[in-house]
Design a protein around this motif. Structure first.
Motif, mmCIF file in Angstrom:
data_model
loop_
_atom_site.group_PDB
_atom_site.id
_atom_site.type_symbol
_atom_site.label_atom_id
_atom_site.label_comp_id
_atom_site.label_asym_id
_atom_site.label_seq_id
_atom_site.Cartn_x
_atom_site.Cartn_y
_atom_site.Cartn_z
ATOM 1 N N UNK A 34 -29.288 25.150 49.869
ATOM 2 C CA UNK A 34 -29.919 24.044 49.144
ATOM 3 C C UNK A 34 -30.962 23.331 50.003
ATOM 4 N N UNK A 35 -30.906 23.493 51.327
ATOM 5 C CA UNK A 35 -31.927 22.840 52.158
ATOM 6 C C UNK A 35 -33.304 23.475 51.936
ATOM 7 N N UNK A 36 -33.346 24.642 51.277
ATOM 8 C CA UNK A 36 -34.624 25.290 50.979
ATOM 9 C C UNK A 36 -35.189 24.867 49.625
ATOM 10 N N UNK A 37 -34.403 24.127 48.840
ATOM 11 C CA UNK A 37 -34.894 23.712 47.511
ATOM 12 C C UNK A 37 -34.711 22.209 47.299
ATOM 13 N N UNK A 38 -34.226 21.492 48.307
ATOM 14 C CA UNK A 38 -33.870 20.083 48.078
ATOM 15 C C UNK A 38 -35.085 19.158 48.191
ATOM 16 N N UNK A 39 -34.815 17.858 48.081
ATOM 17 C CA UNK A 39 -35.887 16.865 48.072
ATOM 18 C C UNK A 39 -36.380 16.471 49.455
ATOM 19 N N UNK A 40 -35.753 17.008 50.507
ATOM 20 C CA UNK A 40 -36.185 16.819 51.903
ATOM 21 C C UNK A 40 -36.056 15.388 52.417
ATOM 22 N N UNK A 41 -35.389 14.513 51.672
ATOM 23 C CA UNK A 41 -35.266 13.123 52.135
ATOM 24 C C UNK A 41 -34.205 13.067 53.228
ATOM 25 N N UNK A 42 -34.589 12.575 54.404
ATOM 26 C CA UNK A 42 -33.652 12.509 55.535
ATOM 27 C C UNK A 42 -33.044 11.119 55.597
ATOM 28 N N UNK A 43 -31.823 11.014 55.130
ATOM 29 C CA UNK A 43 -31.139 9.721 55.110
ATOM 30 C C UNK A 43 -29.663 9.957 55.397
ATOM 31 N N UNK A 44 -29.210 9.491 56.532
ATOM 32 C CA UNK A 44 -27.815 9.755 56.925
ATOM 33 C C UNK A 44 -26.822 9.026 56.032
ATOM 34 N N UNK A 45 -27.236 7.934 55.466
ATOM 35 C CA UNK A 45 -26.292 7.113 54.705
ATOM 36 C C UNK A 45 -25.854 5.914 55.528
ATOM 37 N N UNK A 46 -25.166 5.014 54.861
ATOM 38 C CA UNK A 46 -24.808 3.756 55.499
ATOM 39 C C UNK A 46 -23.599 3.932 56.430
ATOM 40 N N UNK A 47 -23.728 3.496 57.689
ATOM 41 C CA UNK A 47 -22.599 3.632 58.623
ATOM 42 C C UNK A 47 -21.304 3.046 58.087
ATOM 43 N N UNK A 48 -21.413 1.994 57.261
ATOM 44 C CA UNK A 48 -20.168 1.377 56.765
ATOM 45 C C UNK A 48 -19.433 2.307 55.793
#
Ligand SMILES: Cc1cc2nc3c(=O)[nH]c(=O)nc-3n(C[C@H](O)[C@H](O)[C@H](O)COP(=O)(O)OP(=O)(O)OC[C@H]3O[C@@H](n4cnc5c(N)ncnc54)[C@H](O)[C@@H]3O)c2cc1C
Length: 222
Positions: A42-56
């Motif tokens: 899926x990394x070859x077709x995804x939206x490429x947004x790099x967001x780890x998410x909230x640490x909490x």
């Protein structure tokens, strides 16, 4: 250009074409459940947004009994996996296989949008994957020199020449073969034929977390 990423996501020659059952709370519509069927998954077709998410969120999972998911425990792996275009710091990595670039955001409307968020009373963050997650920000993406940088680009292609690695495409795993409780190989379909590949050491299953298909084990022989 993430807006055009949906073209790849809807191309069923490189995705599985899964659809949900009719959803009762969506007027019985079926929803596309897109998963990549190509090197890089899926990394070859995804939206490429790099967001780890909230640490909490990570710390919440740890509080609920998964201590290995605490943000402090995950952070070294996040740093290890990435080469961030603005360099290394206590939160970001500078030497990992996965390239992450900050979007140029050079249209005046981009800046106006971020400013409007602050005017409306929301925080601004210089790096949403750094010290402060929350806030309006310029997005980061999984690209290198402006081009998609999939997990195949980062992890697979650089080691393809290794003597102990064989890459077999056009191959679907049907099942993991067990001897009692021990996984000893995989049964695959390849060009109309079914065969079993035996593992000398171990079978690693990496077919995608929310995948409906059997999964894509890697067989470790040597
Ligand atoms: C349309 C879309 C947009 C997304 N946008 C973003 C985003 O902007 N930012 C973000 O961070 N994440 C995004 N994601 C999520 C992200 O891409 C996935 O979470 C991630 O790629 C999952 O990695 P994985 O290795 O678990 O599985 P996958 O990347 O799905 O890899 C699984 C691989 O196993 C193969 N496989 C499965 N079953 C079999 C079988 N039986 N035999 C052989 N091979 C098999 C698949 O073909 C695939 O190559 C998006 C995902 C999609 C689908």
């Amino acid at each position: 250009m993430p807006a055009s990423a949906s073209i790849a996501a809807r191309d069923t020659s490189i995705t599985w074409g899964f659809q949900t059952e009719p959803e009762p709370y969506l007027d019985d519509r079926s929803i596309d459940e897109i998963r990549g069927r190509v090197l890089g998954g899926s990394s070859s077709v995804n939206g490429m947004v790099a967001n780890r998410g909230n640490p909490r969120d990570y710390d919440g999972w740890a509080d609920q009994g998964l201590p290995d998911w605490s943000f402090a425990h995950c952070l070294p792996y996040f740093r290890k996996m990435e080469t961030f275009d603005r360099g290394e710091d206590p939160w970001r990595g500078g030497n990992g296989p996965q390239h992450i670039e900050t979007c140029p955001a050079d249209n005046p409307l981009d800046q106006a949008f971020v400013a409007a968020g602050q005017e409306a009373g929301y925080p601004y963050t210089e790096d949403q994957n750094g010290r402060q997650h929350e806030g309006f920000h310029i997005a980061q993406r999984f690209t290198h020199n402006g081009k998609r940088w999939s997990t195949a680009d980062g992890y697979l292609k650089p080691v393809l020449s290794r003597a102990n690695l064989t890459l077999q495409t056009q191959t679907q795993v049907h099942r993991v073969v067990f001897d009692g409780k021990r996984a000893v190989g995989v049964e695959i379909g390849h060009q109309g034929a079914v065969e079993t590949i035996e593992a000398e050491r171990e079978v690693i299953l990496c077919g995608g977390g929310d995948q409906l298909a059997t999964g894509a084990p890697a067989v470790w022989r040597g």
